[in-house]
Design an enzyme around this catalytic site. Structure first.
Site, PDB file in Angstrom:
ATOM      1  N   HIS A 162       0.855  -1.176   0.000  1.00  0.00           N
ATOM      2  CA  HIS A 162       0.000   0.000   0.000  1.00  0.00           C
ATOM      3  C   HIS A 162       0.891   1.226   0.000  1.00  0.00           C
ATOM      4  O   HIS A 162       0.874   2.007   0.949  1.00  0.00           O
ATOM      5  CB  HIS A 162      -0.930   0.011   1.221  1.00  0.00           C
ATOM      6  CG  HIS A 162      -1.758  -1.241   1.380  1.00  0.00           C
ATOM      7  ND1 HIS A 162      -2.463  -1.525   2.527  1.00  0.00           N
ATOM      8  CD2 HIS A 162      -2.007  -2.271   0.541  1.00  0.00           C
ATOM      9  CE1 HIS A 162      -3.105  -2.692   2.383  1.00  0.00           C
ATOM     10  NE2 HIS A 162      -2.834  -3.164   1.188  1.00  0.00           N
TER      11      HIS A 162
HETATM   12  C1  FAD Z   1       0.195  -9.438  -1.450  1.00  0.00           C
HETATM   13  C2  FAD Z   1      -0.706  -8.271  -1.726  1.00  0.00           C
HETATM   14  C3  FAD Z   1      -1.906  -8.135  -1.052  1.00  0.00           C
HETATM   15  C4  FAD Z   1      -2.752  -7.062  -1.304  1.00  0.00           C
HETATM   16  N1  FAD Z   1      -3.950  -7.003  -0.660  1.00  0.00           N
HETATM   17  C5  FAD Z   1      -4.794  -5.985  -0.884  1.00  0.00           C
HETATM   18  C6  FAD Z   1      -6.068  -5.932  -0.246  1.00  0.00           C
HETATM   19  O1  FAD Z   1      -6.468  -6.840   0.481  1.00  0.00           O
HETATM   20  N2  FAD Z   1      -6.865  -4.865  -0.480  1.00  0.00           N
HETATM   21  C7  FAD Z   1      -6.492  -3.843  -1.291  1.00  0.00           C
HETATM   22  O2  FAD Z   1      -7.244  -2.893  -1.437  1.00  0.00           O
HETATM   23  N3  FAD Z   1      -5.295  -3.877  -1.936  1.00  0.00           N
HETATM   24  C8  FAD Z   1      -4.436  -4.926  -1.746  1.00  0.00           C
HETATM   25  N4  FAD Z   1      -3.231  -4.974  -2.414  1.00  0.00           N
HETATM   26  C9  FAD Z   1      -2.878  -3.849  -3.296  1.00  0.00           C
HETATM   27  C10 FAD Z   1      -3.440  -4.010  -4.696  1.00  0.00           C
HETATM   28  O3  FAD Z   1      -2.913  -5.155  -5.292  1.00  0.00           O
HETATM   29  C11 FAD Z   1      -3.100  -2.768  -5.524  1.00  0.00           C
HETATM   30  O4  FAD Z   1      -3.676  -1.652  -4.900  1.00  0.00           O
HETATM   31  C12 FAD Z   1      -3.617  -2.809  -6.943  1.00  0.00           C
HETATM   32  O5  FAD Z   1      -3.267  -3.999  -7.583  1.00  0.00           O
HETATM   33  C13 FAD Z   1      -3.098  -1.603  -7.721  1.00  0.00           C
HETATM   34  O6  FAD Z   1      -3.528  -1.628  -9.056  1.00  0.00           O
HETATM   35  P1  FAD Z   1      -2.748  -0.776 -10.155  1.00  0.00           P
HETATM   36  O7  FAD Z   1      -3.515  -0.941 -11.412  1.00  0.00           O
HETATM   37  O8  FAD Z   1      -2.519   0.579  -9.625  1.00  0.00           O
HETATM   38  O9  FAD Z   1      -1.302  -1.441 -10.256  1.00  0.00           O
HETATM   39  P2  FAD Z   1      -0.790  -2.933 -10.520  1.00  0.00           P
HETATM   40  O10 FAD Z   1      -1.809  -3.942 -10.230  1.00  0.00           O
HETATM   41  O11 FAD Z   1       0.487  -3.045  -9.789  1.00  0.00           O
HETATM   42  O12 FAD Z   1      -0.502  -2.966 -12.080  1.00  0.00           O
HETATM   43  C14 FAD Z   1       0.550  -2.239 -12.665  1.00  0.00           C
HETATM   44  C15 FAD Z   1       1.017  -2.950 -13.924  1.00  0.00           C
HETATM   45  O13 FAD Z   1       1.877  -2.084 -14.642  1.00  0.00           O
HETATM   46  C16 FAD Z   1       2.950  -2.811 -15.157  1.00  0.00           C
HETATM   47  N5  FAD Z   1       4.076  -1.878 -15.375  1.00  0.00           N
HETATM   48  C17 FAD Z   1       4.769  -1.199 -14.431  1.00  0.00           C
HETATM   49  N6  FAD Z   1       5.726  -0.454 -14.995  1.00  0.00           N
HETATM   50  C18 FAD Z   1       5.636  -0.645 -16.322  1.00  0.00           C
HETATM   51  C19 FAD Z   1       6.361  -0.137 -17.439  1.00  0.00           C
HETATM   52  N7  FAD Z   1       7.354   0.738 -17.279  1.00  0.00           N
HETATM   53  N8  FAD Z   1       6.023  -0.569 -18.681  1.00  0.00           N
HETATM   54  C20 FAD Z   1       5.002  -1.457 -18.856  1.00  0.00           C
HETATM   55  N9  FAD Z   1       4.283  -1.958 -17.843  1.00  0.00           N
HETATM   56  C21 FAD Z   1       4.596  -1.552 -16.589  1.00  0.00           C
HETATM   57  C22 FAD Z   1       3.225  -3.849 -14.109  1.00  0.00           C
HETATM   58  O14 FAD Z   1       3.926  -4.966 -14.653  1.00  0.00           O
HETATM   59  C23 FAD Z   1       1.814  -4.209 -13.638  1.00  0.00           C
HETATM   60  O15 FAD Z   1       1.277  -5.293 -14.341  1.00  0.00           O
HETATM   61  C24 FAD Z   1      -2.372  -6.059  -2.209  1.00  0.00           C
HETATM   62  C25 FAD Z   1      -1.161  -6.179  -2.905  1.00  0.00           C
HETATM   63  C26 FAD Z   1      -0.332  -7.279  -2.676  1.00  0.00           C
HETATM   64  C27 FAD Z   1       0.925  -7.411  -3.441  1.00  0.00           C
END
Ligand code: FAD
Ligand code: SF4
Lengths: 234, 595
Positions: free
Chosen positions: B522
């Protein structure tokens, strides 16, 4: 069954205390690495294997349940160090290397395989030259005790790595060569990788006695039977 | 070598996690040609996450099989600017994702809404206690610029996309038993019922109720019945398999971006995704006012320029900020002069609690778990209690969860047990099925001393400077954690069948934040949302002040971190931003707010 490479035989020669002499008979018959017993180590030397058996058996000694080395932890560590993990998978290894604060985490200049090799070489010759495996049980405990309290940055990284690997080896799925016969899982009552509990989760305080089953589908025995087969009743 | 230039697309989206795929779905349906660039590989729940192979504790929970590879990109870390930042050589404190679905495939699924007071945190405290209450040089508390009422429809839509199960506590202003009475009014109930509860979390709820609190089931993205989401995705009920967080769900039971969104848009003519495509930077026009597209390395490592009318940054909060810094988007934060905004207000999560061991009558069966399985109370979250005499802001929920009994990680022992040896071994065996706990999931205020910038020494596999993180728990949060920890302990003491209680506090006095033990993924702030360009990177619509065709998604938008997990709030913001893109920006591209 003991060949010239027998791992059991190698580990049996670990000196006065001989803590690792008895590997359970069924131990190596259940997984993808079943043939390990007759094979040479992939990474370790015989001396390193004995050192690791001695240390990990202090970490996880024998009681009703097997010790670390009896449960295949040395086989597990050997495979890990020979594989991607040992070569630094998941580890950023660009310099410069600095000691850093404990809050900054792992900063050793070694991938795990090199850390373990150097750690064994460095610590086993310390302290008047009496090798770890030549000490009695009390001497080994004292050796591991002082390693665990070492303030030397390298030695504490080495100790942490050893403790982690021993723990992984005792409790990881048997496909990785440790946790033989599900020793670790039988001990705590973990049913394993086959998991479906929809109708059990809110049935409070009911023991769940299913014998463990790992990724390779080999059924375990359940704790009571496990103790019987291993001659460890009572 | 000059980059190969591809034909222009309407929208380029960096990252295929929750926010990236939501953006692609909504914009493709709105007639925009979308190209998603994902640095990782394709994968799918059915083919990549099926048991029993997926149920490999070592490979996924401890060797991070699904997460990003630090050998390609990591960050450096230090507790304060007097230290030299060193690389995070191994993952630990947080576990960012990589590959289709991002971290959304290996999350827990605990799904919250922000409180009305969270979104207007500065105004809330100023109105209640006066301006001087926030007069602390060590903290910068801000409003989000979006109110709860404005965000509500979008929070609600996300909950339907992810099939969240829970009990409504406030339905259109009517307070209901069994839910969270402190939540903002919701326009509709959760789409699914709450989860079943095991004995350990039930004992917590009973203890909390005895003290007069109102416990409720943690809202969950682990399905509680067969469910079809608004995009037509079919989800199945959770089996409480205990291989949830850090693992993908092969049962189609944990809402993730692949099954909930990707499958429903993958064949659309406006949708294209390219895997193994690493975005190196966002490119700017010659006047610097807009972005022209992005430059990435394709699967053969060749540099490619993808021109686009709109750039969506969905790379995860930390990497969005890194891309801004290496691309020269916005103005980097300078901690000396306290000016600039990119990298400012980085915050984290403040955890404390009390572990308990039960007597022999209790059998917890800890392996019957799920990522979002648990009970919580919200009496101590931001604005829900009187902070006047306590001298700090923020707060958190206090809860009890049962996520797993995977034996490498689950080794409860009484407080003074040695780290190894005969006594340790006996204790692990004895207490494996007799432990529980009470957790404070606390907020994190932003501080002028905590920030993200570029490291002067270390580089990633592509030669770019690493992101540098400077962070320690602000004094405000240390006071909050100590107080919340004591509340957690009181509940532990009120629980039945408790044999021993062991306090813990990650932000304990004198103890610095450590990047080693897992805490939460987070990471918040660094590119925050707001209404003043001096203190925010994007305006209240998620649009960059300095480059109006760049839209930013994810927890980097949070001005400070709330006492909740971030995905509910950040997905609410994502649908809010997408709504304004579709209904306003696309037909008339321009800054949606005056600076
Ligand atoms: C173990 C764990 C438990 C969690 N539990 C919870 C929970 O219970 N409740 C909750 O609310 N949240 C939880 N989270 C947090 C949640 O997973 C994230 O808030 C959420 O996935 C964020 O989504 P996002 O789209 O911002 O980023 P992400 O899901 O991280 O996606 C970003 C993507 O961008 C790609 N990327 C990054 N840089 C580049 C680049 N330069 N070029 C191309 N691609 C790139 C990455 O490979 C990734 O696939 C948890 C996370 C983890 C790891
Ligand atoms: S606990 Fe439920 S949601 Fe989580 S991985 Fe297992 S079946 Fe899927």
């Amino acid at each position: 069954m003991v060949t010239q490479f027998s791992r059991r035989a190698i580990l049996a020669h670990i000196g006065a205390a001989g803590v690792s002499a008895a590997l359970p008979v069924r131990a190596i018959a259940q997984n993808a690495y079943a043939e390990l017993e007759g094979r040479p180590w992939f990474f370790l030397t015989d001396d390193e294997a004995r050192y690791l058996a001695a240390v990990t058996d202090i970490f996880i000694p024998e009681d009703e349940f097997p010790s670390a080395s009896q449960a295949g932890v040395v086989d597990f560590i050997d495979l890990q160090l020979a594989g991607p993990y040992g070569r630094g998978a998941g580890l950023y290894m660009e310099g410069p290397f600095r000691e850093g604060e404990p809050t900054q985490g792992y900063q050793a200049e070694h991938v795990p395989a090199a850390l373990i090799r150097r750690g064994i070489a460095e610590t086993d010759q310390a302290d008047g030259g009496l090798k770890l495996v030549d000490r009695d049980a009390e001497g080994r405990r004292a050796f591991v005790g002082s390693l665990s309290q070492s303030e030397d940055v390298f030695q504490s990284a080495f100790y942490e790595e050893l403790l982690k690997l021993a723990n992984w080896g005792y409790f990881a799925d048997p496909i990785y060569g440790g946790n033989k016969d599900y020793a670790g899982w039988e001990m705590v009552g973990f049913p394993g990788a086959h998991a479906y509990y929809t109708s059990f989760v809110d049935d409070h305080n009911r023991p769940f006695d299913m014998p463990p089953k790992g990724i390779a589908h080999v059924p375990g025995q359940g704790p009571a039977q496990f103790l019987r087969t291993n001659g460890r009743e009572g | 070598m000059a980059a190969r230039t591809l034909p222009k697309t309407d929208v380029v989206i960096i990252g295929s996690g929750w926010t990236g795929l939501a953006a692609a779905y909504e914009l493709a349906q709105a007639g925009q040609r979308c190209v998603v660039l994902e640095r990782g590989k394709p994968r799918h729940d059915a083919t990549s996450f099926a048991g029993p192979e997926e149920h490999d504790d070592l490979k996924y929970a401890h060797q991070y099989g699904h997460m990003m590879d630090v050998r390609e990109q990591t960050l450096t870390f230090r507790n304060n600017s007097d230290q030299t930042a060193l690389p995070m050589r191994r993952l630990g404190s947080f576990l960012p994702g990589q590959g289709l679905g991002g971290a959304g495939i290996h999350w827990n699924g605990q799904s919250w809404r922000p409180l009305p007071a969270d979104l207007e945190m500065r105004s809330h405290y100023v109105e209640r206690y006066g301006e001087q209450f926030l007069d602390d040089d060590d903290m910068t508390v801000q409003d989000w610029g979006v109110s709860y009422d404005e965000l509500e429809p979008f929070l609600d839509f996300y909950e339907k996309v992810a099939g969240i199960g829970g009990n409504a506590g406030n339905l259109n202003g009517e307070i209901r038993d069994g839910g969270n009475p402190f939540e903002g009014p919701r326009s509709e109930d959760y789409p699914n019922p709450a989860m079943k509860q095991p004995v350990a979390t039930t004992l917590f709820a009973e203890g909390a109720a005895e003290l007069g609190y109102k416990p409720f089931p943690i809202p969950s993205a682990n399905m509680t019945r067969a469910y079809e989401n608004p995009y037509g995705a079919q989800l199945h009920p959770c089996t409480y398999c205990g291989f949830c967080e850090r693992f993908g769900c092969g049962y189609y039971a944990k809402a993730d971006p692949i099954i909930c969104i990707y499958d429903r848009i993958r064949d659309h003519e406006n949708f294209e995704i390219r895997f193994n495509s690493w975005v190196m930077r966002v490119d700017k026009s010659s006047d610097g006012k807009t972005a022209t597209g992005v430059t990435y390395l394709d699967e053969d490592g060749r540099e490619v320029f993808q021109p686009a009318d709109i750039v969506c940054m969905n790379a995860y909060g930390l990497w969005n900020v890194h891309l801004m810094l290496v691309s020269g988007l916005g103005t980097p934060y300078d901690p000396q002069s306290r000016t600039g905004t990119v990298g400012r207000n980085y915050a984290y999560q403040t955890l404390a609690g009390a572990n308990v061991l039960f007597d022999e009558e209790i059998i917890t069966n800890p392996f019957m778990g799920a990522g979002a399985l648990g009970m919580a109370i919200d009496e101590f979250n931001t604005g829900n209690y009187d902070a006047a005499e306590l001298g700090f802001v923020g707060g958190g929920y206090i809860g009890s969860t049962q996520t797993n009994g995977r034996p490498i990680g689950h080794q409860p022992t009484p407080p003074d047990t040695p780290a190894y040896g005969a006594e340790w071994k006996r204790a692990v065996r004895e207490y494996y099925s007799r432990s529980g706990g009470v957790l404070l999931h606390g907020s994190s205020v932003a501080s002028p001393n905590n920030y993200l910038d570029l490291d002067p020494t270390y580089v990633d596999a592509f030669g770019r400077p690493l992101l540098r993180m400077t962070f320690d728990f602000p004094e405000n949060d240390r006071r909050m954690a100590q107080w919340g920890q004591a509340r957690a302990r009181e509940i532990a003491e009120a629980m039945g069948h408790v044999e021993t209680i062991a306090d813990w506090n990650r932000a304990a006095p004198g103890q610095s934040y450590s990047i080693v033990p897992y805490q939460t993924t987070h990471n918040t702030g660094g590119a925050v949302i707001g209404t003043d360009p001096a203190t925010s990177v994007v305006n209240r619509y998620g649009q960059m002040w300095d480059h109006h065709n760049v839209f930013v998604f994810g927890a980097c938008l949070f001005p400070q971190n709330l006492g909740y997990n971030p995905t509910g709030p950040l997905m609410g913001l994502a649908y809010w931003t997408l709504h304004y893109m579709k209904t306003d920006y696309l037909e008339n591209p321009r800054p949606l707010m005056d600076a």
